[in-house]
Write an enzyme that holds these catalytic residues in place. Structure first.
Site, PDB file in Angstrom:
ATOM      1  N   ASP A  94       0.808  -1.231   0.000  1.00  0.00           N
ATOM      2  CA  ASP A  94       0.000   0.000   0.000  1.00  0.00           C
ATOM      3  C   ASP A  94       0.837   1.276   0.000  1.00  0.00           C
ATOM      4  OD1 ASP A  94      -2.261  -1.597   0.090  1.00  0.00           O
ATOM      5  OD2 ASP A  94      -2.331  -1.581   2.283  1.00  0.00           O
TER       6      ASP A  94
ATOM      7  N   LYS B 231       1.908   2.197  -5.008  1.00  0.00           N
ATOM      8  CA  LYS B 231       2.462   1.643  -6.259  1.00  0.00           C
ATOM      9  C   LYS B 231       1.553   1.965  -7.444  1.00  0.00           C
ATOM     10  CE  LYS B 231       2.377  -2.405  -4.342  1.00  0.00           C
ATOM     11  NZ  LYS B 231       2.043  -2.047  -2.938  1.00  0.00           N
TER      12      LYS B 231
ATOM     13  N   GLY C 242      -4.634  -4.068  -3.921  1.00  0.00           N
ATOM     14  CA  GLY C 242      -5.589  -3.003  -4.230  1.00  0.00           C
ATOM     15  C   GLY C 242      -4.755  -1.791  -4.600  1.00  0.00           C
ATOM     16  N   HIS C 243      -4.684  -1.477  -5.877  1.00  0.00           N
ATOM     17  CA  HIS C 243      -3.832  -0.384  -6.342  1.00  0.00           C
ATOM     18  C   HIS C 243      -4.708   0.780  -6.795  1.00  0.00           C
ATOM     19  CE1 HIS C 243      -0.283  -3.339  -7.208  1.00  0.00           C
ATOM     20  NE2 HIS C 243      -0.699  -3.364  -5.959  1.00  0.00           N
TER      21      HIS C 243
ATOM     22  N   GLN D  41       1.876  -6.073  -3.235  1.00  0.00           N
ATOM     23  CA  GLN D  41       2.316  -6.197  -1.842  1.00  0.00           C
ATOM     24  C   GLN D  41       3.627  -5.416  -1.651  1.00  0.00           C
ATOM     25  OE1 GLN D  41       1.118  -9.556  -3.322  1.00  0.00           O
ATOM     26  NE2 GLN D  41      -0.728  -8.457  -2.830  1.00  0.00           N
TER      27      GLN D  41
HETATM   28  P1  GDP Z   1      -0.747   0.435  -3.541  1.00  0.00           P
HETATM   29  O1  GDP Z   1      -1.367  -0.847  -3.103  1.00  0.00           O
HETATM   30  O2  GDP Z   1       0.725   0.469  -3.262  1.00  0.00           O
HETATM   31  O3  GDP Z   1      -1.056   0.796  -4.960  1.00  0.00           O
HETATM   32  O4  GDP Z   1      -1.395   1.576  -2.616  1.00  0.00           O
HETATM   33  P2  GDP Z   1      -2.953   1.726  -2.232  1.00  0.00           P
HETATM   34  O5  GDP Z   1      -3.696   2.209  -3.403  1.00  0.00           O
HETATM   35  O6  GDP Z   1      -3.434   0.491  -1.568  1.00  0.00           O
HETATM   36  O7  GDP Z   1      -2.858   2.799  -1.079  1.00  0.00           O
HETATM   37  C1  GDP Z   1      -2.293   4.044  -1.280  1.00  0.00           C
HETATM   38  C2  GDP Z   1      -3.352   5.100  -0.932  1.00  0.00           C
HETATM   39  O8  GDP Z   1      -2.728   6.360  -0.806  1.00  0.00           O
HETATM   40  C3  GDP Z   1      -4.393   5.282  -2.023  1.00  0.00           C
HETATM   41  O9  GDP Z   1      -5.602   5.645  -1.431  1.00  0.00           O
HETATM   42  C4  GDP Z   1      -3.837   6.428  -2.844  1.00  0.00           C
HETATM   43  O10 GDP Z   1      -4.850   7.151  -3.536  1.00  0.00           O
HETATM   44  C5  GDP Z   1      -3.222   7.281  -1.781  1.00  0.00           C
HETATM   45  N1  GDP Z   1      -2.054   8.074  -2.169  1.00  0.00           N
HETATM   46  C6  GDP Z   1      -1.034   7.755  -2.996  1.00  0.00           C
HETATM   47  N2  GDP Z   1      -0.102   8.732  -2.998  1.00  0.00           N
HETATM   48  C7  GDP Z   1      -0.551   9.681  -2.148  1.00  0.00           C
HETATM   49  C8  GDP Z   1      -0.018  10.923  -1.693  1.00  0.00           C
HETATM   50  O11 GDP Z   1       1.064  11.354  -2.061  1.00  0.00           O
HETATM   51  N3  GDP Z   1      -0.770  11.618  -0.790  1.00  0.00           N
HETATM   52  C9  GDP Z   1      -1.975  11.179  -0.335  1.00  0.00           C
HETATM   53  N4  GDP Z   1      -2.620  11.913   0.549  1.00  0.00           N
HETATM   54  N5  GDP Z   1      -2.495  10.010  -0.728  1.00  0.00           N
HETATM   55  C10 GDP Z   1      -1.784   9.263  -1.620  1.00  0.00           C
HETATM   56  P1  IMO Z   2      -0.977  -4.103  -2.311  1.00  0.00           P
HETATM   57  O1  IMO Z   2      -0.514  -4.667  -3.622  1.00  0.00           O
HETATM   58  C1  IMO Z   2      -1.003  -4.497   2.043  1.00  0.00           C
HETATM   59  C2  IMO Z   2      -1.179  -8.561   3.656  1.00  0.00           C
HETATM   60  C3  IMO Z   2      -2.422  -8.993   4.384  1.00  0.00           C
HETATM   61  C4  IMO Z   2      -1.811  -9.957   5.382  1.00  0.00           C
HETATM   62  C5  IMO Z   2      -0.725 -10.641   4.578  1.00  0.00           C
HETATM   63  C6  IMO Z   2      -1.134 -11.976   3.974  1.00  0.00           C
HETATM   64  O2  IMO Z   2      -2.262  -3.370  -2.389  1.00  0.00           O
HETATM   65  O3  IMO Z   2       0.121  -3.334  -1.651  1.00  0.00           O
HETATM   66  P2  IMO Z   2      -2.701 -12.610   1.923  1.00  0.00           P
HETATM   67  O4  IMO Z   2      -4.146 -12.387   1.695  1.00  0.00           O
HETATM   68  O5  IMO Z   2      -1.837 -12.004   0.860  1.00  0.00           O
HETATM   69  O6  IMO Z   2      -2.339 -14.046   2.157  1.00  0.00           O
HETATM   70  O7  IMO Z   2      -2.380 -11.844   3.308  1.00  0.00           O
HETATM   71  O8  IMO Z   2      -0.396  -9.742   3.532  1.00  0.00           O
HETATM   72  N1  IMO Z   2      -1.404  -8.047   2.279  1.00  0.00           N
HETATM   73  C7  IMO Z   2      -1.300  -6.759   1.946  1.00  0.00           C
HETATM   74  N2  IMO Z   2      -1.064  -5.668   2.704  1.00  0.00           N
HETATM   75  N3  IMO Z   2      -1.113  -4.375   0.705  1.00  0.00           N
HETATM   76  C8  IMO Z   2      -1.318  -5.459  -0.080  1.00  0.00           C
HETATM   77  O9  IMO Z   2      -1.319  -5.410  -1.416  1.00  0.00           O
HETATM   78  C9  IMO Z   2      -1.465  -6.719   0.548  1.00  0.00           C
HETATM   79  N4  IMO Z   2      -1.694  -7.968   0.090  1.00  0.00           N
HETATM   80  C10 IMO Z   2      -1.637  -8.765   1.153  1.00  0.00           C
HETATM   81  O10 IMO Z   2      -3.035  -7.897   5.020  1.00  0.00           O
HETATM   82  O11 IMO Z   2      -1.190  -9.256   6.423  1.00  0.00           O
HETATM   83 MG    MG Z   3      -2.919  -1.508  -1.883  1.00  0.00          MG
END
Ligand code: GDP
Ligand code: IMO
Ligand code: MG
Length: 453
Positions: free
Chosen positions: A25, A28, A52-53, A234
């Site tokens: 999270d 990416k 979840g990207h 991840q």
């Molecule tokens: P990923 O799994 O690495 O793609 O990240 P996620 O989408 O799960 O979580 C990142 C969250 O931070 C999302 O809600 C993005 O919209 C948000 N985000 C990304 N970059 C920034 C930033 O620079 N500032 C803020 N406030 N939110 C950001």
């Molecule tokens: P993105 O790509 C954050 C965590 C779960 C749990 C562990 C194992 O959005 O960054 P799983 O269901 O993969 O067997 O769970 O890994 N986890 C993540 N945490 N971002 C993710 O993906 C994750 N995918 C799995 O919360 O701790």
């Molecule tokens: Mg994510």
């Protein structure tokens, strides 16, 4: 106006991996979206719909789970590699949701016929397993990811290429259910083998147009001068080998996974960019040395909207941990680092950075492999003054408050890695490129030479 000029793409033919340098999270999705104009193909190589990207373009929000974030860019090709585990129901849903938003996957999405399949009993088995573990649970996303990889390694997995063969579907499904029921009897209820096999075959037919030999597609594209952006899911600390085992996911989330997960050899990949938040988060159980279980942690969670993009679970929040990101630099051979969510720290008086760990009074020299040690480590902190000024939406490095620039420089020094991009908001446009002319095309090609590895 922030703009990425795709016209210079022809000068740039490096293949680059984007990976999470923390526990997932990190942002990416946003960064892959930002880089995509410079590449021809975006490829996922591991994980599944546990990811979840989030991508926000002109205020419109997209959350990608299985399909590479590059799908949002018209004309770009996307690959789901052999290292990914695919729940065909989730895939169908995601294709459908994109279509509703006017984004077609037809002729643009290619899915490896060697990728393994997740079916409903994988999720049931995971649920039962987590319940059985009780206090020792991993805190998984309950998407069936782990049990599907278990089947793969135990050589009873069902692959995409098997979906058209009813006998193989049946024998693999029966074998998998037999083993899972022995281990997790709770998974037995409600499993209808005939129905599962029929549905798997049906989904295989419906999705057939996307299936193919993606290793061949990627390698031929590279032969022809096309470039590939590998989108990690991840993060490094969730990698099954290098992460905080057993509190990890079941796949190779580090850069090495890009080769095995796509069939593109390491000699054809030019660089690795790590993504890290300006602080740290983690979802699920497991050690987290810099976790803040106080008002500051709560403040970061609220201001950063730290709730899972897949499961909606609140994310645990803490200070930036330079030990973790330095470890990620080592494991992935990071050439540079992107720092996201700077704006979330905007109104803190004091910000801490973890520079080292002490265990039983001794400073540790490397990142410990045992959870029990990590849980007892005492972080050593460097305390810096907060900038207490808005960075949200800033696009020029020079416009960042001086204390915010100091913070970026300090992170770079501590992690011993160049920081190439600083993100100041969730939208594509809310981005600072840390190069003399603030243009990505000035920096990305340099990356090929391994600017600071
Ligand atoms: P990923 O799994 O690495 O793609 O990240 P996620 O989408 O799960 O979580 C990142 C969250 O931070 C999302 O809600 C993005 O919209 C948000 N985000 C990304 N970059 C920034 C930033 O620079 N500032 C803020 N406030 N939110 C950001
Ligand atoms: P993105 O790509 C954050 C965590 C779960 C749990 C562990 C194992 O959005 O960054 P799983 O269901 O993969 O067997 O769970 O890994 N986890 C993540 N945490 N971002 C993710 O993906 C994750 N995918 C799995 O919360 O701790
Ligand atoms: Mg994510």
């Amino acid at each position: 106006m922030f703009s990425i000029r795709a016209s210079r793409v022809s000068f740039f033919m490096a293949n680059i991996i984007v990976i999470g340098a923390q526990w997932g999270d990190e942002g990416k999705g946003k960064i892959v979206d930002l880089f995509t104009p410079f590449f021809d193909i975006v490829a996922r190589y591991q994980g599944g719909h546990n990811a979840g990207h989030t991508v926000i373009i002109d205020g419109r929000k997209y959350v990608l789970h299985l399909i590479p974030s590059g799908i949002l860019h018209p004309g770009k090709l996307c690959v789901i590699g052999n290292g990914v585990v695919i729940d065909p129901e989730a895939l169908k849903r995601e294709i459908g949701e994109l279509a509703e938003g006017g984004i077609s996957c037809r002729d643009r999405l290619f899915i490896s016929d060697r990728a393994h399949i997740i079916l409903d009993y994988h999720r049931l088995a995971e649920q039962g397993d987590e319940e059985r573990r009780g206090a020792e649970r991993i805190g998984t996303t309950n998407r069936g990811i782990g049990p599907a990889y278990e089947d793969k390694m135990a050589r009873r997995g069902l692959r995409v290429c098997d979906l058209g063969n009813p006998r193989t579907v049946r024998s693999r499904v029966e074998e998998s259910i037999r083993v899972k029921q022995a281990l997790v009897p709770e998974a037995a209820g409600g499993i209808q083998v005939d129905e599962i096999c029929a549905r798997a075959a049906e989904l295989g037919r419906e999705l057939r147009e996307y299936f193919g030999d993606t290793a061949e597609i990627l390698n031929r594209a590279i032969d022809g001068g096309k470039s590939v952006l590998f989108e990690g899911a991840q993060g490094t600390l969730l990698d099954v080998d290098h992460g905080t085992y057993p509190f990890v996911t079941a796949s190779s989330a580090t850069a090495g996974g890009a080769s095995t997960g796509t069939g593109v050899g390491p000699t054809r990949i030019d660089g690795v960019v790590g993504i890290s938040k300006a602080y740290t988060t983690r979802v699920g159980e497991g050690p987290f040395p810099t976790e803040l279980q106080d008002g500051t942690g709560e403040h970061i969670r609220e201001r950063g909207q730290e709730f899972g993009a897949s499961t909606g679970r609140p994310r645990r929040c803490g200070w930036f941990d330079a030990v973790v990101v330095r470890y990620a630099r080592l494991i992935n051979g990071l050439g540079s680092l992107v720092i996201t969510k700077m704006d979330v720290l905007d109104d803190l008086d004091e910000i801490k950075i973890c520079t080292g760990y002490r265990y039983k009074g001794e400073r540790l020299r490397s990142f410990p492999p045992e959870v029990a040690v990590l849980e007892r480590c005492e972080p050593e902190y460097l305390s810096v003054r907060g900038w207490r000024a808005p960075t949200a939406g800033i696009r020029d490095y020079g416009e960042l408050p001086p204390l915010a620039r100091d913070y970026v420089r300090r992170l770079s020094d501590l992690v011993e890695t160049e920081i190439s991009v600083v993100s100041t908001g969730p939208d594509r446009a809310e981005t600072v490129v840390v190069s003399p002319d603030s243009r990505l095309e000035s920096w990305l090609p340099l990356h090929r030479a391994g600017s600071s590895g």
